[in-house]
Design a protein around this motif. Structure first.
Motif, mmCIF file in Angstrom:
data_model
loop_
_atom_site.group_PDB
_atom_site.id
_atom_site.type_symbol
_atom_site.label_atom_id
_atom_site.label_comp_id
_atom_site.label_asym_id
_atom_site.label_seq_id
_atom_site.Cartn_x
_atom_site.Cartn_y
_atom_site.Cartn_z
ATOM 1 N N MET A 1 0.851 -1.197 0.000
ATOM 2 C CA MET A 1 0.000 0.000 0.000
ATOM 3 C C MET A 1 0.883 1.243 0.000
ATOM 4 N N LYS A 2 0.550 2.203 -0.844
ATOM 5 C CA LYS A 2 1.301 3.446 -0.912
ATOM 6 C C LYS A 2 1.133 4.230 0.386
ATOM 7 N N VAL A 3 2.162 5.043 0.682
ATOM 8 C CA VAL A 3 2.111 5.848 1.902
ATOM 9 C C VAL A 3 0.913 6.794 1.870
ATOM 10 N N SER A 4 0.685 7.418 0.716
ATOM 11 C CA SER A 4 -0.436 8.360 0.605
ATOM 12 C C SER A 4 -1.770 7.664 0.858
ATOM 13 N N GLU A 5 -1.892 6.397 0.438
ATOM 14 C CA GLU A 5 -3.130 5.652 0.642
ATOM 15 C C GLU A 5 -3.326 5.325 2.120
ATOM 16 N N SER A 6 -2.257 4.930 2.799
ATOM 17 C CA SER A 6 -2.370 4.611 4.224
ATOM 18 C C SER A 6 -2.705 5.865 5.034
ATOM 19 N N ILE A 7 -2.146 7.001 4.636
ATOM 20 C CA ILE A 7 -2.457 8.261 5.318
ATOM 21 C C ILE A 7 -3.896 8.653 5.043
ATOM 22 N N TYR A 8 -4.335 8.462 3.802
ATOM 23 C CA TYR A 8 -5.725 8.748 3.443
ATOM 24 C C TYR A 8 -6.682 7.939 4.314
ATOM 25 N N ILE A 9 -6.417 6.657 4.471
ATOM 26 C CA ILE A 9 -7.281 5.785 5.271
ATOM 27 C C ILE A 9 -7.286 6.219 6.729
ATOM 28 N N ALA A 10 -6.096 6.547 7.252
ATOM 29 C CA ALA A 10 -5.994 6.972 8.650
ATOM 30 C C ALA A 10 -6.780 8.259 8.900
ATOM 31 N N LEU A 11 -6.629 9.232 7.991
ATOM 32 C CA LEU A 11 -7.334 10.503 8.159
ATOM 33 C C LEU A 11 -8.837 10.328 7.946
ATOM 34 N N ARG A 12 -9.222 9.505 6.974
ATOM 35 C CA ARG A 12 -10.641 9.266 6.736
ATOM 36 C C ARG A 12 -11.287 8.617 7.956
ATOM 37 N N ASP A 13 -10.592 7.656 8.568
ATOM 38 C CA ASP A 13 -11.122 7.004 9.767
ATOM 39 C C ASP A 13 -11.314 8.020 10.890
ATOM 40 N N ARG A 14 -10.370 8.935 11.011
ATOM 41 C CA ARG A 14 -10.502 9.980 12.035
ATOM 42 C C ARG A 14 -11.717 10.861 11.746
ATOM 43 N N LEU A 15 -11.875 11.231 10.501
ATOM 44 C CA LEU A 15 -12.987 12.101 10.117
ATOM 45 C C LEU A 15 -14.324 11.406 10.324
ATOM 46 N N MET A 16 -14.381 10.122 9.994
ATOM 47 C CA MET A 16 -15.614 9.366 10.140
ATOM 48 C C MET A 16 -15.979 9.134 11.602
ATOM 49 N N SER A 17 -14.974 9.080 12.471
ATOM 50 C CA SER A 17 -15.227 8.822 13.891
ATOM 51 C C SER A 17 -15.495 10.101 14.670
ATOM 52 N N LEU A 35 2.146 12.079 11.663
ATOM 53 C CA LEU A 35 2.020 10.758 11.039
ATOM 54 C C LEU A 35 3.357 10.198 10.574
ATOM 55 N N ASP A 36 4.430 10.912 10.888
ATOM 56 C CA ASP A 36 5.790 10.475 10.543
ATOM 57 C C ASP A 36 5.922 10.194 9.045
ATOM 58 N N ALA A 37 5.543 11.192 8.259
ATOM 59 C CA ALA A 37 5.597 11.063 6.797
ATOM 60 C C ALA A 37 6.057 12.382 6.195
ATOM 61 N N SER A 38 6.401 12.343 4.930
ATOM 62 C CA SER A 38 6.747 13.577 4.241
ATOM 63 C C SER A 38 5.465 14.308 3.859
ATOM 64 N N ARG A 39 5.589 15.552 3.447
ATOM 65 C CA ARG A 39 4.408 16.353 3.159
ATOM 66 C C ARG A 39 3.721 15.947 1.857
ATOM 67 N N THR A 40 4.479 15.355 0.922
ATOM 68 C CA THR A 40 3.888 15.006 -0.377
ATOM 69 C C THR A 40 2.744 13.997 -0.252
ATOM 70 N N PRO A 41 2.927 12.847 0.421
ATOM 71 C CA PRO A 41 1.795 11.908 0.548
ATOM 72 C C PRO A 41 0.656 12.475 1.383
ATOM 73 N N VAL A 42 0.978 13.336 2.367
ATOM 74 C CA VAL A 42 -0.076 13.984 3.159
ATOM 75 C C VAL A 42 -0.900 14.895 2.262
ATOM 76 N N ARG A 43 -0.205 15.646 1.401
ATOM 77 C CA ARG A 43 -0.904 16.546 0.473
ATOM 78 C C ARG A 43 -1.802 15.744 -0.465
ATOM 79 N N THR A 44 -1.312 14.612 -0.950
ATOM 80 C CA THR A 44 -2.094 13.756 -1.845
ATOM 81 C C THR A 44 -3.344 13.234 -1.141
ATOM 82 N N ALA A 45 -3.183 12.805 0.110
ATOM 83 C CA ALA A 45 -4.314 12.286 0.884
ATOM 84 C C ALA A 45 -5.340 13.382 1.132
ATOM 85 N N ILE A 46 -4.867 14.579 1.454
ATOM 86 C CA ILE A 46 -5.778 15.698 1.710
ATOM 87 C C ILE A 46 -6.580 16.031 0.459
#
Length: 212
Positions: A1-17, A35-46
């Motif tokens: 799983m790509k880093v951006s996808e895992s960050i997306y899932i983590a943030l979506r779960d937070r938003l849904m809860s 989330l111990d990640a670079s800004r690029t995958p975070v930006r993609t997830a956002i």
């Protein structure tokens, strides 16, 4: 799983809860550090969460948690009445045994949660309820209905957290789920349709009463 996808899932779960309050500003740099990640995958997830409707673009960088008002919630419920009503008709014709077993299992989970009330039981109720309604969309065997339906179920206030419902309201919801399953199982599309519409309109009316 790509880093951006895992960050997306983590943030979506937070938003849904409901982890973030509506209107909360999410900053790329802070999230990347957290989330111990670079800004690029975070930006993609956002950007993906913005496209999904969970977030809204903020000035400069970052985003804010979408403000979902009463009218939007009512609109989403009304959409579900139409879409889920059609989905349950198709499910009555197409459902397989494994899906019926899975639907019945969601009822068992809800009954066990409300009977025992262990720590976190409201989350069990919420997840089991969501799974039940998702299985209806899935059992339609229509990819578009499943996709649209699952999106509607992802709004936290729509699926409900079962924190504000009485035990009797929860048990009544379980009884209604059982009736919907019986209708699907017998292949009676009109019974299934009227049952799911009544169930959702009841939930909508309950929401309206609590948010006047």
């Amino acid at each position: 799983m790509k880093v951006s996808e895992s960050i997306y899932i983590a943030l979506r779960d937070r938003l849904m809860s409901g982890f973030y309050e509506p209107g909360t500003r999410l900053v790329e740099e802070a999230l990347a550090s957290e989330l111990d990640a670079s800004r690029t995958p975070v930006r993609t997830a956002i950007q993906k969460l913005i496209a999904d409707g969970f977030l809204e673009q903020a000035p400069k960088r970052g985003a804010v948690v979408s403000m979902v008002g009463k009218s939007e919630i009512v609109d989403i419920y009304n959409l579900r009445v139409v879409l889920e009503g059609h989905a349950v008709c198709l499910a009555s014709e197409r459902v397989n045994e494994s899906s019926l077993i899975a639907m019945k299992e969601t009822i068992n989970r809800m009954e066990h949660a409300i009977d025992n009330k262990k720590s976190g039981y409201q989350e069990v109720l919420k997840e089991a309820n969501r799974d039940f309604h998702y299985l209806i969309y899935e059992s339609s065997l229509n990819p578009m209905i499943r996709s649209f339906g699952s999106r509607l179920l992802e709004f936290p206030l729509v699926i409900g957290r079962y924190y504000i419902y009485t035990d009797e309201q929860v048990r009544n919801s379980i009884r209604e789920h059982s009736q919907i399953i019986k209708a699907i199982e017998t292949g009676d599309a009109q019974w299934a349709k009227s049952s799911i519409e009544s169930h959702l309109m009841g939930a909508l009316n309950s929401f309206k009463r609590k948010n006047i």
